[in-house]
Enzyme design. Sequence first.
Site, short mmCIF file in Angstrom:
data_model
loop_
_atom_site.label_atom_id
_atom_site.label_comp_id
_atom_site.label_asym_id
_atom_site.label_seq_id
_atom_site.Cartn_x
_atom_site.Cartn_y
_atom_site.Cartn_z
N PRO A 22 8.67 -2.15 1.26
CA PRO A 22 8.09 -0.87 1.70
C PRO A 22 6.77 -0.65 0.98
CG PRO A 22 9.96 -0.51 0.18
CD PRO A 22 9.84 -1.99 0.39
N GLN A 80 13.07 4.15 4.00
CA GLN A 80 13.11 4.45 2.57
C GLN A 80 12.73 5.91 2.33
OE1 GLN A 80 10.21 3.38 -0.53
NE2 GLN A 80 11.81 2.06 -1.38
N CYS A 110 9.17 4.07 -7.66
CA CYS A 110 7.75 4.41 -7.56
C CYS A 110 7.24 4.89 -8.92
CB CYS A 110 7.53 5.49 -6.51
SG CYS A 110 5.78 5.90 -6.35
N LYS A 149 16.08 0.60 -4.34
CA LYS A 149 15.01 -0.26 -4.87
C LYS A 149 14.52 0.39 -6.16
CE LYS A 149 10.52 -2.25 -3.59
NZ LYS A 149 9.50 -1.41 -4.26
N ASN A 210 12.11 -8.81 -6.43
CA ASN A 210 10.77 -8.40 -5.98
C ASN A 210 9.79 -8.47 -7.14
OD1 ASN A 210 9.14 -5.32 -5.62
ND2 ASN A 210 8.71 -7.03 -4.25
C1 FMN Z 1 -0.12 -0.29 -1.44
C2 FMN Z 1 1.28 -0.29 -1.97
C3 FMN Z 1 2.16 0.69 -1.56
C4 FMN Z 1 3.47 0.70 -2.04
N1 FMN Z 1 4.33 1.64 -1.57
C5 FMN Z 1 5.67 1.54 -1.90
C6 FMN Z 1 6.64 2.38 -1.28
O1 FMN Z 1 6.33 3.22 -0.43
N2 FMN Z 1 7.93 2.22 -1.66
C7 FMN Z 1 8.33 1.28 -2.58
O2 FMN Z 1 9.53 1.16 -2.87
N3 FMN Z 1 7.42 0.48 -3.18
C8 FMN Z 1 6.13 0.57 -2.84
N4 FMN Z 1 5.23 -0.32 -3.37
C9 FMN Z 1 5.71 -1.38 -4.27
C10 FMN Z 1 6.10 -2.63 -3.47
O3 FMN Z 1 7.16 -2.36 -2.57
C11 FMN Z 1 6.51 -3.76 -4.41
O4 FMN Z 1 7.61 -3.34 -5.17
C12 FMN Z 1 5.38 -4.18 -5.35
O5 FMN Z 1 4.15 -4.29 -4.65
C13 FMN Z 1 5.70 -5.52 -6.03
O6 FMN Z 1 5.88 -6.54 -5.09
P1 FMN Z 1 4.69 -7.62 -4.77
O7 FMN Z 1 4.34 -8.26 -6.08
O8 FMN Z 1 5.33 -8.59 -3.80
O9 FMN Z 1 3.56 -6.85 -4.20
C14 FMN Z 1 3.91 -0.31 -2.95
C15 FMN Z 1 3.01 -1.28 -3.35
C16 FMN Z 1 1.71 -1.29 -2.88
C17 FMN Z 1 0.78 -2.38 -3.32
#
Ligand code: FMN
Length: 335
Positions: A22, A80, A110, A149, A210
């Site tokens: 997400p 979510q 978050c 999460k 993740n």
């Molecule tokens: C632009 C952006 C928006 C995000 N929004 C959410 C969100 O709405 N909900 C959530 O659980 N995590 C959010 N995250 C975190 C991601 O879901 C993820 O946990 C995080 O980017 C680490 O994973 P990655 O290394 O594959 O990017 C966001 C991350 C980014 C970069």
Amino acid sequence: MALDQPLTIGPLQVSPGVLLAPMEDVSDLPFRRICRELGADIVYTEFVNAEGLLREDPTGPRRSYHKLDFHESERPLGMQIYGASELSMEEATRIAADRGPDLIDINCGCWVSNVALRGAGAGLLRDLPQMRQVVRRVRGATHLPVTVKTRLGWDADSIQIVDVARMLQDEGIAALTVHCRTRAQGHKGTPDYSWIPKIKQAVTIPVILNGDVTSAQTAAAAFQDTGCDGVMIGREAIRHPWVFREVQHFLPTGSHLPEPTLAERVTLCQRHLDYAIEQHGERYGLISLRRHFAGYFRGMRGAAALRQEMSQEKDLPRLRARLEQLIGEADLVAV
Ligand SMILES: Cc1cc2nc3c(=O)[nH]c(=O)nc-3n(C[C@H](O)[C@H](O)[C@H](O)COP(=O)(O)O)c2cc1C
């Protein structure tokens, strides 16, 4: 290793379990469709604020409510939600569940201050009794599988993820996703995957890893080294949405797919544009695509200028014509 087993979340079974994270302002309906088509096994909406959903004026623009729009082809889809109050989360769960997703995910990860310092998102890691209340109320409000999460902990000195996982399992959640960083880390620093085997030893529910899964190899290593039941990909999906196809091909075969061709890149961009216009209308549809141009044009000669040009274009027929033209342009070959 868990690669031999499907990822099972309630009645859902996917294999091997490569999920789109997400992401606010990113994992909207059009982008989720694209990622599903490229091989993401489960996709999630952007997080939706429970209070926002409850307070929204039905005659107004209903921004929160529309974040829950989805297309049937996206299934399986998780919605979510986040919030600090168990009562709002309970009510928001009913609203979300009525929209017909396959699961409800609670955001307990978050890190941004206006969420976490108000007791929502990762803020719940500092108040585990409240996290339990929220999960209990959400569970009680729906028959759908409920997942969580979260992060390793608030900071390096307060990592309690193994106890948190046990507590959440006791509350009946169907799967747990762990962003292997603390709240204090935000998105920086190396994620610590060593917690995943410890969590796996403590609980029987599926555990999804993740954080920095960016390629077929990192996904395979995550499965092999940690025994996780699935991996969730966030930022790399923006940079390179084909990552899902590559992981899905590599895991069973050990071989790599060729890079997408220029024509494939532009064609995918065109399709994303079509979905974006369909969902958001012309004005916001064009705006929503801006953050994706860099990914679609990456590796092409003149990519930066191209991205800028496309991002500034406000006229849809001109943008479409330019994309058509690109497919035929020889000097923009992949470098
Ligand atoms: C632009 C952006 C928006 C995000 N929004 C959410 C969100 O709405 N909900 C959530 O659980 N995590 C959010 N995250 C975190 C991601 O879901 C993820 O946990 C995080 O980017 C680490 O994973 P990655 O290394 O594959 O990017 C966001 C991350 C980014 C970069």
